[in-house]
Design a protein around this motif. Structure first.
Motif, PDB file in Angstrom:
ATOM      1  N   ARG A  42      -7.527   9.240  -2.489  1.00 35.44           N
ATOM      2  CA  ARG A  42      -6.173   9.745  -2.636  1.00 35.44           C
ATOM      3  C   ARG A  42      -6.141  10.971  -3.548  1.00 35.44           C
ATOM      4  O   ARG A  42      -5.094  11.421  -3.986  1.00 35.44           O
ATOM      5  CB  ARG A  42      -5.234   8.663  -3.195  1.00 35.44           C
ATOM      6  N   SER A  43      -7.320  11.484  -3.864  1.00 31.69           N
ATOM      7  CA  SER A  43      -7.428  12.684  -4.696  1.00 31.69           C
ATOM      8  C   SER A  43      -8.779  13.341  -4.442  1.00 31.69           C
ATOM      9  O   SER A  43      -9.697  12.698  -3.933  1.00 31.69           O
ATOM     10  CB  SER A  43      -7.296  12.328  -6.183  1.00 31.69           C
ATOM     11  N   HIS A  44      -8.871  14.620  -4.787  1.00 32.84           N
ATOM     12  CA  HIS A  44     -10.150  15.316  -4.726  1.00 32.84           C
ATOM     13  C   HIS A  44     -10.912  15.026  -6.017  1.00 32.84           C
ATOM     14  O   HIS A  44     -10.321  14.649  -7.028  1.00 32.84           O
ATOM     15  CB  HIS A  44      -9.941  16.824  -4.599  1.00 32.84           C
ATOM     16  N   GLN A  86       1.608   6.677  -0.572  1.00 31.46           N
ATOM     17  CA  GLN A  86       0.414   7.233   0.066  1.00 31.46           C
ATOM     18  C   GLN A  86       0.749   8.426   0.946  1.00 31.46           C
ATOM     19  O   GLN A  86      -0.040   9.364   1.054  1.00 31.46           O
ATOM     20  CB  GLN A  86      -0.295   6.149   0.882  1.00 31.46           C
ATOM     21  N   LEU A  87       1.940   8.430   1.544  1.00 30.38           N
ATOM     22  CA  LEU A  87       2.360   9.581   2.348  1.00 30.38           C
ATOM     23  C   LEU A  87       2.565  10.811   1.468  1.00 30.38           C
ATOM     24  O   LEU A  87       2.208  11.923   1.850  1.00 30.38           O
ATOM     25  CB  LEU A  87       3.649   9.259   3.111  1.00 30.38           C
ATOM     26  N   ARG A  88       3.125  10.615   0.274  1.00 30.27           N
ATOM     27  CA  ARG A  88       3.286  11.731  -0.667  1.00 30.27           C
ATOM     28  C   ARG A  88       1.915  12.272  -1.085  1.00 30.27           C
ATOM     29  O   ARG A  88       1.713  13.480  -1.178  1.00 30.27           O
ATOM     30  CB  ARG A  88       4.098  11.302  -1.896  1.00 30.27           C
ATOM     31  N   GLU A  89       0.973  11.346  -1.346  1.00 29.36           N
ATOM     32  CA  GLU A  89      -0.387  11.766  -1.695  1.00 29.36           C
ATOM     33  C   GLU A  89      -1.029  12.525  -0.542  1.00 29.36           C
ATOM     34  O   GLU A  89      -1.679  13.549  -0.749  1.00 29.36           O
ATOM     35  CB  GLU A  89      -1.235  10.546  -2.057  1.00 29.36           C
ATOM     36  N   ALA A  90      -0.835  12.032   0.683  1.00 28.38           N
ATOM     37  CA  ALA A  90      -1.411  12.687   1.864  1.00 28.38           C
ATOM     38  C   ALA A  90      -0.835  14.087   2.043  1.00 28.38           C
ATOM     39  O   ALA A  90      -1.569  15.022   2.398  1.00 28.38           O
ATOM     40  CB  ALA A  90      -1.157  11.841   3.110  1.00 28.38           C
ATOM     41  N   ASN A  94      -3.148  17.326   2.099  1.00 27.94           N
ATOM     42  CA  ASN A  94      -3.115  18.248   3.241  1.00 27.94           C
ATOM     43  C   ASN A  94      -2.724  19.660   2.809  1.00 27.94           C
ATOM     44  O   ASN A  94      -3.263  20.643   3.322  1.00 27.94           O
ATOM     45  CB  ASN A  94      -2.170  17.722   4.317  1.00 27.94           C
ATOM     46  N   LYS A  95      -1.804  19.762   1.856  1.00 30.08           N
ATOM     47  CA  LYS A  95      -1.377  21.078   1.361  1.00 30.08           C
ATOM     48  C   LYS A  95      -2.544  21.796   0.671  1.00 30.08           C
ATOM     49  O   LYS A  95      -2.770  22.985   0.885  1.00 30.08           O
ATOM     50  CB  LYS A  95      -0.209  20.900   0.386  1.00 30.08           C
ATOM     51  N   SER A  96      -3.302  21.062  -0.160  1.00 34.18           N
ATOM     52  CA  SER A  96      -4.426  21.678  -0.864  1.00 34.18           C
ATOM     53  C   SER A  96      -5.546  22.064   0.108  1.00 34.18           C
ATOM     54  O   SER A  96      -6.169  23.110  -0.035  1.00 34.18           O
ATOM     55  CB  SER A  96      -4.959  20.755  -1.965  1.00 34.18           C
TER      56      SER A  96
END
Length: 199
Positions: A42-44, A86-90, A94-96
């Protein structure tokens, strides 16, 4: 090199110490279970390893930075069954990844302006992508037919990285430049500097 305000630099004098630092960093990674992956990132995750060596015969100092970046994968909400959080994290992931794709595209087509500042991820990876850097990308893909679309997108994304051409050169300083850099670092840190160090 890119520096992050508030980050901490840790010294490692052996492979074992470095591995322990990797372990500590990995614990900060956020994961969650989705329909596509039991441990979905859920993160880089970005590790920066600065390696410095000194030639004892002539005092030449050689520095290099190895950035190990584990990118969270792009996701399709319909397949993951993700919760609202999880959708907010996704969306953020996706934006990054989209911003990173823009940077890769600009570098590979040798544009004059590279949009590093469009995202925190691309700002952090700036010295790993352009200028005096060699860039490699490894892609983890699924063999399942069900994930064919994601596999093709991932491979296409990675193939653009191959088009980046940089002139990587050795970063080295002579003994005097290395000494002056140490004096500057001490002064910035508020440490006292001996008179002979300033001469």
């Amino acid at each position: 090199m890119v520096f992050v305000a508030g980050s901490v630099t840790k010294d490692a004098t052996s492979a074992n110490e470095l591995f322990q630092l990797f372990e500590v960093g990995s614990l900060n990674r956020h994961t969650a279970s989705t329909k596509m992956n039991a441990e979905s990132s859920r993160s880089h995750l970005v590790f920066g390893v600065i390696i410095e060596t000194t030639n004892l015969s002539n005092g030449q100092v050689v520095k290099g930075k190895l950035s190990l970046v584990d990118l969270a994968g792009s996701e399709r909400a319909a397949k993951t069954g993700a919760s609202a959080e999880q959708l907010r994290e996704a969306q953020s992931i996706n934006k990054s990844l989209s911003a990173l794709g823009d940077v890769i595209s600009a570098l590979s087509s040798e544009q004059a302006f590279i949009p590093y500042r469009n995202n925190k991820l691309t700002m952090l990876m700036q010295d790993s992508l352009g200028g005096n850097a060699k860039t490699l990308m490894f892609v983890n893909i699924s063999p399942a037919d069900y994930n064919c679309d994601e596999t093709v997108i991932s491979l296409t994304y990675a193939s653009r990285v191959k088009l980046i051409t940089n002139d990587a050169q050795k970063n080295s300083d002579n003994k005097e430049i290395a000494r002056l850099k140490q004096v500057i670092a001490k002064l910035k840190g508020g440490e006292a500097v001996e008179d002979e160090e300033q001469d």
